[in-house]
Design a protein around this motif. Structure first.
Motif, PDB file in Angstrom:
ATOM      1  N   GLN A 141       2.132   1.861  -3.359  1.00 47.60           N
ATOM      2  CA  GLN A 141       1.093   2.441  -4.208  1.00 47.60           C
ATOM      3  C   GLN A 141       1.028   3.956  -4.011  1.00 47.60           C
ATOM      4  O   GLN A 141       0.902   4.731  -4.956  1.00 47.60           O
ATOM      5  CB  GLN A 141      -0.260   1.814  -3.877  1.00 47.60           C
ATOM      6  N   GLN A 142       1.185   4.317  -2.761  1.00 43.12           N
ATOM      7  CA  GLN A 142       1.149   5.742  -2.443  1.00 43.12           C
ATOM      8  C   GLN A 142       2.311   6.470  -3.119  1.00 43.12           C
ATOM      9  O   GLN A 142       2.136   7.523  -3.729  1.00 43.12           O
ATOM     10  CB  GLN A 142       1.202   5.918  -0.902  1.00 43.12           C
ATOM     11  N   ARG A 157       0.837  -1.209   0.000  1.00 46.59           N
ATOM     12  CA  ARG A 157       0.000   0.000   0.000  1.00 46.59           C
ATOM     13  C   ARG A 157       0.878   1.268   0.000  1.00 46.59           C
ATOM     14  O   ARG A 157       0.590   2.261  -0.657  1.00 46.59           O
ATOM     15  CB  ARG A 157      -0.919  -0.012   1.226  1.00 46.59           C
ATOM     16  N   ARG A 167       1.782   6.653  -6.800  1.00 42.12           N
ATOM     17  CA  ARG A 167       0.757   7.638  -7.132  1.00 42.12           C
ATOM     18  C   ARG A 167       1.365   9.057  -7.051  1.00 42.12           C
ATOM     19  O   ARG A 167       1.190   9.869  -7.945  1.00 42.12           O
ATOM     20  CB  ARG A 167      -0.420   7.480  -6.158  1.00 42.12           C
ATOM     21  N   TRP A 222      -5.877 -12.332 -11.295  1.00 39.64           N
ATOM     22  CA  TRP A 222      -5.429 -10.961 -11.076  1.00 39.64           C
ATOM     23  C   TRP A 222      -5.918 -10.021 -12.186  1.00 39.64           C
ATOM     24  O   TRP A 222      -6.300 -10.461 -13.279  1.00 39.64           O
ATOM     25  CB  TRP A 222      -3.889 -10.912 -11.014  1.00 39.64           C
ATOM     26  N   SER A 223      -5.785  -8.755 -11.862  1.00 37.82           N
ATOM     27  CA  SER A 223      -6.194  -7.716 -12.820  1.00 37.82           C
ATOM     28  C   SER A 223      -5.364  -7.806 -14.101  1.00 37.82           C
ATOM     29  O   SER A 223      -4.180  -8.188 -14.054  1.00 37.82           O
ATOM     30  CB  SER A 223      -5.989  -6.347 -12.160  1.00 37.82           C
ATOM     31  N   ALA A 278      -4.129  -4.512  -7.965  1.00 39.86           N
ATOM     32  CA  ALA A 278      -5.133  -3.843  -8.791  1.00 39.86           C
ATOM     33  C   ALA A 278      -5.302  -2.381  -8.351  1.00 39.86           C
ATOM     34  O   ALA A 278      -5.842  -1.554  -9.106  1.00 39.86           O
ATOM     35  CB  ALA A 278      -6.460  -4.586  -8.694  1.00 39.86           C
ATOM     36  N   GLY A 279      -4.816  -2.088  -7.149  1.00 38.46           N
ATOM     37  CA  GLY A 279      -4.934  -0.729  -6.638  1.00 38.46           C
ATOM     38  C   GLY A 279      -3.906   0.227  -7.209  1.00 38.46           C
ATOM     39  O   GLY A 279      -3.970   1.432  -6.958  1.00 38.46           O
ATOM     40  N   PHE A 280      -2.904  -0.280  -7.927  1.00 38.47           N
ATOM     41  CA  PHE A 280      -1.957   0.627  -8.599  1.00 38.47           C
ATOM     42  C   PHE A 280      -2.690   1.345  -9.725  1.00 38.47           C
ATOM     43  O   PHE A 280      -3.556   0.758 -10.391  1.00 38.47           O
ATOM     44  CB  PHE A 280      -0.774  -0.189  -9.172  1.00 38.47           C
ATOM     45  N   ASP A 281      -2.280   2.584  -9.950  1.00 33.08           N
ATOM     46  CA  ASP A 281      -2.935   3.348 -11.004  1.00 33.08           C
ATOM     47  C   ASP A 281      -2.292   3.137 -12.366  1.00 33.08           C
ATOM     48  O   ASP A 281      -2.573   3.865 -13.312  1.00 33.08           O
ATOM     49  CB  ASP A 281      -2.868   4.854 -10.659  1.00 33.08           C
ATOM     50  N   ASP A 304      -5.579  -8.321  -5.316  1.00 34.83           N
ATOM     51  CA  ASP A 304      -6.468  -7.178  -5.056  1.00 34.83           C
ATOM     52  C   ASP A 304      -5.668  -5.908  -4.812  1.00 34.83           C
ATOM     53  O   ASP A 304      -6.015  -4.812  -5.274  1.00 34.83           O
ATOM     54  CB  ASP A 304      -7.352  -7.468  -3.833  1.00 34.83           C
ATOM     55  N   LEU A 305      -4.557  -6.082  -4.055  1.00 32.32           N
ATOM     56  CA  LEU A 305      -3.717  -4.924  -3.755  1.00 32.32           C
ATOM     57  C   LEU A 305      -3.078  -4.362  -5.021  1.00 32.32           C
ATOM     58  O   LEU A 305      -3.038  -3.153  -5.240  1.00 32.32           O
ATOM     59  CB  LEU A 305      -2.613  -5.335  -2.780  1.00 32.32           C
TER      60      LEU A 305
END
Lengths: 367, 750
Positions: free
Chosen positions: A37-38, A34, A41, A102-103, A73-76, A70-71
């Protein structure tokens, strides 16, 4: 081109050496994603590369694999992942499961063939076995196509200066040889930039984003890589992302009071609940502070996420023989004298431990 | 007390003697596998030091090696207060105890049996043993020196032992601090251990015991988990292998499909081309065949016409030749008949030859008869002479009165016997010779010759007799000479008999003696041989006939000769010359045969000439016939060729047209064949093989795919168990417990 370079997540890793803290260690590794990801971003990266060892083993639970999916998939942005030596590409492995679930933005690159990315090409070097003497970057063609060429590989750098055993050895000049603008490597848990021709760094290990053990000097980072154009010097920036602090504390006790100061330092350490401590004591144990040493394990284990004290290198004050003289005359005193001699002169670890125990006994341990 | 040496025999697992020598200055460690006898050695030490040699009961009996009745023997060498002792004990068998002390290099006896044991008890501060094995409570100081397995006994020391320990350990064990330590240790000890030295269990079990149990369970779970993980890794490897196999078979299947597809395309192009090529070839062959047939017809018409002309010419020639040959044949027939007649004249034979033959035959018969007659007459004369010899000799033989061989042999035997008897008789007589000085008269009373007689002066008189000679001598008296008893009379009797037998034989031959009779016999033998020889010669001359038969034959020959002589009177005075007659006959026969051969040859020549002419004529006629037939056939064939209604010119034009068409088709066929050749090997046979290959590849793929799917199912089950994570949890938990155990142990130890 701007992208995030990470590797060696080793999700689901065992942490038996830290006992019950292992669960927290594993959870922290997921939390770190996470954080990444931050960072991605904020840095507005175009894509993320994960240079192998995403998972510690194929035997991790499918629940974890799903959770990681799931995590991710949270990347932009797109995420490019290659299997490493801990999670090599194999049928029925984590990647089989992940690919199906996965995504689509997470690209599991199981084939060694160029992948077109925005602004250039990505040359993935996936591993399909745990051990090999082959250079996984061998296949990358020399010809220079249009756009920036990024290599993505996992293995140890083939260099006489490199420590440890070579597994999936990668030539030091692999980036130059293959005409890559940047070779993103995984396997080494500490971040390390490898300068090439003209001092330009085109090869780098990003290290593990979450430390796995005490003594990892530059772990806990991801690399933000900027390449303006084909042939331009890459710019790398380390970003701290780790959650847990693995404090490898080594203290030298030379005079009375040192130990008390150490205790104070320990007590002042911030975020103790996110810190794992390994304390190694060296030097002299003075009779007046023997009790303090006894209290250290409890202090660490209660205050920190994990605490371990190694006082085997601590010896009773060689100038102070009064405790020996206080021992009953006869074989106990003789034994103490002989053990002290072995501990100081021969530096026998067993003798040191025995001497320390005897010292504790003589200083009221039996009370 | 310092232990130096232990000798054990007949004790538990030690049937034979073993010796344990100890390093007194160092720590001695007994090391060995379970059951190797470590504890037994230590128990032997206790038993040897503390038990009475008189001890009995089950406990002592159990010290024997299992299944034997050996008596345990134990010897212990130890040091106490600087004095070195050796204690020897025998239990159950030859019970005894012996204590000795080393002085110099040797041990000198100190005490035996109860006294020896009492001395040891004083050293060890132990108590008098009970009947059986001594209980630990009575071991004294040994309790502090010897801690049997699972029997840590730190309580129950009596004051004497304690003071002794305190004395041995020095002053440090006597201060308050030491006593406090002792108390703490004992208290702490009882927190975790039973008085028997075993860890406490149940509710009172110390934490570390519970942790150990937890750890054992976790270890088991971890083992199971590790196995799961290993199974998972192996299953993944298998899955990878199966996947690779499946990919391989899939590649093969793709390849086989591709190969099949390519072949099918090739076949779709190849087959029509082959068909077109075949059609063109057939057309080309057809046109070529038609052209050839027409060409052959043209040639045949020309040939038939030529042959017909030749046949007609030849037929005309043959007519002339047949006519000439027929005339020649008639002439030759006449000549042949003449030759046959000449030859037939020879068939009745040669008259001169026959006459000469008959003459020769008669002359030969005549000469043979005459010759045979002369021989017969000579034979008859010889036979008469031989008859005379036989007759004369027979008469002489009959007059000779010769004995036969058997009689002569009997007589010789008897004469020999007579001589022998006479000799024996002579030997058996008593001989008396008298020679008087003056003449006197004597009379022989017994002896021979008997009777009286007169002897002159110096005349000798011989008298013999047997067995007694008795005589009367004038002027002397009677003299009786007696010899030995013998059988002279018996011999004389035998002699008489033999003599009589001899006389019986000789009487038949006019008293002739043996010599005479032998001579007669010789003469008779000669005569008999002559008679036999003459008779034998006569028989040979008769040749199995009788003399009368021979005579009859001679008479018949005589008459035959006379008959011939009547026909040929000249032969009576001059016998015929058969050789000359034979020569004449041969000359006549030769001349006749020559003439006949000439006639035969003539006939044969005529016959041959006749045959030759006939053969020529026949050949001519046959040829004429064949040519006629051929001519008819030729005409018929020509008629058939004309049936197509084409003239020779039309036919030739037609042939040229067909030849051009055939060349056209051949050219097209060659072009198509070239295209076919460029297409390579005929793909049709390969297509069949490719279909089979694809089918096999399909099956192999399905098999691998099925195996992989099946294995993936099994693998999924293993993966669902997440063995790695389970291992992680377990290992971490175990590490935690171990850490706590270590810390606890240290604390407890202190």
């Amino acid at each position: 081109m701007r992208f995030l370079h990470t590797a060696d997540w080793q999700l689901g890793m065992k942490a038996a050496h830290v006992g019950k803290a292992g669960e927290r260690v594993r959870a922290a590794r997921i939390e770190t994603i996470r954080r990444m990801q931050q960072v991605a971003r904020e840095a507005d990266v175009e894509f993320v590369v994960v240079a192998g060892d995403t998972f510690e083993d194929h035997g991790v639970s499918r629940k974890l694999v799903g959770e990681v999916g799931d995590l991710l998939a949270g990347f932009d942005c797109d995420v490019y992942v290659i299997p490493g030596n801990h999670d090599p590409w194999t049928l029925g492995g984590v990647w089989d499961y992940a690919r199906a679930r996965w995504s689509k933005r997470v690209h599991i690159l199981s084939d060694a063939k160029p992948v077109e990315i925005r602004g250039g090409w990505l040359y993935p070097c996936p591993l399909s076995q745990r051990w090999s003497d082959d250079d996984p970057t061998e296949w990358i063609p020399r010809e220079s196509g249009d756009g920036i060429r990024i290599g993505l590989a996992h293995g140890s750098l083939r260099s006489p200066l490199w420590e440890g055993q070579h597994n999936h050895p990668i030539a030091v000049d692999a980036a130059q040889r293959s005409g890559l603008d940047y070779l993103a490597l995984g396997d080494w848990h500490s971040a390390k930039e490898i300068p090439g021709r003209g001092g330009i760094v085109r090869t780098a290990y990003c290290g593990t984003p979450e430390p796995t053990n005490f003594g990892e000097l530059d772990s806990g980072y991801v690399l933000l890589v900027d390449i303006e154009a084909r042939g331009a010097r890459p710019r790398m920036e380390r970003r701290k992302v780790n959650e847990l602090d693995w404090w490898n504390l080594q203290a030298e006790i030379h005079e009375p009071g040192d130990l008390a100061r150490l205790v104070k330092t320990i007590k002042q350490r911030p975020k103790p609940s996110e810190t794992l401590v390994r304390l190694r004591l060296r030097g002299v144990l003075f009779a007046s502070e023997a009790e303090l040493v006894d209290e250290l394990p409890e202090l660490l284990s209660k205050r920190f996420l994990y605490g371990q004290v190694d006082d085997t290198a601590l010896l009773p004050d060689p100038k102070d023989d009064s405790w020996i003289q206080n021992l009953p005359e006869g074989f106990i005193r003789d034994a103490a004298t002989r053990i002290k001699s072995a501990a100081h002169d021969d530096r026998d670890p067993a003798a040191r431990k025995a001497l320390l125990e005897l010292y504790h006994l003589s200083n009221g341990g039996a009370k | 007390m310092i232990l130096h040496r232990l000798e054990v025999g007949g004790f538990r697992c030690f049937s034979s003697k073993v010796t344990l020598t100890l390093e007194s200055e160092n720590i001695n460690i007994l090391h060995g596998k379970n059951g190797s006898g470590k504890s037994s050695l230590l128990w032997a030490l206790i038993r040897g030091l503390l038990d009475s040699h008189r001890a009995g009961g089950k406990g002592v009996g159990a010290l024997r090696p299992w299944g034997t009745d050996l008596g345990p023997t134990i010897a212990v060498e130890f040091e106490d207060h600087g004095r070195r002792y050796r204690l020897e004990k025998s239990f159950l068998e030859n019970r005894r105890a012996h204590l000795a002390e080393r002085q110099g290099a040797k041990f000198k006896p100190l005490a035996d049996d109860d006294k020896a044991e009492q001395r040891v008890r004083e050293i060890l501060l132990s108590e008098v043993p009970t009947v059986g094995l001594t209980k630990p409570e009575k071991w004294g100081l040994a309790r502090a020196l010897w801690c049997p397995q699972e029997h840590l006994l730190v309580e129950g020391f009596d004051g004497r032992v304690l003071s002794s320990i305190q004395e041995l350990l020095g002053k440090q064990a006597m201060n308050e601090e030491a006593l406090a330590l002792k108390g703490t240790v004992e208290k702490r000890y009882l927190e975790y251990w039973t008085p028997q030295g075993k860890p406490k269990g149940g509710k009172d079990a110390p934490l570390w015991v519970r942790r150990q149990a937890d750890l054992s369970k976790l270890e088991e779970s971890l083992s199971e988990c590790t196995r799961d993980h290993e199974d998972m890794v192996a299953a993944q490897e298998t899955a990878q292998t199966l996947h690779e196999e499946r990919e391989l078979t899939a590649d093969r299947l793709d390849q086989s499909k591709k190969a099949l597809s390519e072949l099918q395309t090739r076949v779709s192009e190849y087959a029509p081309l082959v068909e077109r090529c075949g059609k063109l070839e057939a057309q080309y062959h057809q046109k070529q065949a038609e052209a050839r047939a027409l060409d052959a017809a043209i040639r045949q018409v020309a040939d038939l016409r030529e042959r017909e002309e030749r046949a007609q010419t030849r037929l005309r020639e043959l007519d002339e030749k047949i006519q000439a040959s027929s005339l020649e044949e008639g002439r030759l027939q006449r000549l042949l008949r003449e030759a046959e007649q000449t030859l037939q004249s020879f068939e009745s034979g040669d008259p001169k030859g026959r006459s000469l033959g008959h003459l020769l035959e008669e002359a030969t018969t005549y000469m043979a008869d005459r010759h045979q007659l002369t021989a017969l007459q000579r034979r008859l004369q010889e036979i008469a002479r031989l008859d005379e010899i036989v007759r004369d000799n027979t008469e002489v033989l009959n007059a000779l009165a010769a004995p036969d061989d058997g009689t002569l042999s009997t007589l010789e035997h008897l004469t020999t016997k007579q001589v022998q008897l006479q000799t024996q008789l002579e030997g058996s007589l008593l001989h008396v010779q008298l020679t008087p000085r003056a003449g006197c008269r004597i009379e022989v009373l017994q002896g021979s010759p008997p009777g009286p007689r007169h002897l002159g002066a110096s005349e000798h008189a011989h008298v013999s007799g047997s067995p007694t000679v008795e005589l009367v001598i004038e002027g002397f008296g009677r003299m009786k000479v007696t010899g030995p008893q013998s059988s002279a009379s018996e011999i004389e009797q035998k002699l008489g008999q033999v003599t009589k037998q001899i006389e019986g034989i000789t009487t038949r031959y006019g008293w002739a003696d043996l010599v005479e009779l032998k001579n007669r016999r010789k003469r008779a033998t000669v005569l008999e041989a002559e008679i036999a020889g003459a008779a034998n010669s006569r028989e040979q001359l008769l040749e199995g006939q009788t003399a009368e038969g021979v005579q009859t034959t001679a008479s018949r020959l005589q008459q035959e000769a006379l008959r011939i002589e009547e026909c040929q009177p000249a032969w009576r005075h001059a016998p015929p010359d058969t050789t000359d007659i034979k020569r004449q006959l041969e000359e006549a026969t030769e001349a006749f045969e020559r003439r006949r051969a000439e006639a035969t040859q003539q006939w044969k020549n005529r016959q041959k000439e006749m045959g030759d002419v006939s053969a020529v004529l026949t050949a001519y006629k046959r040829e004429q016939e064949q040519l006629s037939k051929q001519s008819i056939e030729n005409r018929e064939k020509l008629l058939r060729f004309r049936a197509d209604g084409l003239s020779d010119a039309d036919r030739l034009q037609r042939f040229q047209s067909l030849a051009v068409e055939a060349v056209g088709f051949e050219q097209k066929h060659k072009e198509e064949a070239e295209r076919l050749k460029r297409m390579g090997e005929d793909p049709r046979p390969l297509l069949q093989q490719a279909e089979k290959d694809q089918e096999a590849a399909q099956k192999a793929f399905q098999k691998c795919d099925g195996a992989l799917r099946e294995h993936q199912g099994a693998l999924k089950k293993l993966l669902d168990r997440a063995p790695y994570e389970r291992c992680a949890h377990l290992e971490e938990e175990m590490q935690d417990i171990r850490g706590r155990l270590t810390a606890t142990s240290c604390r407890q130890m202190r």
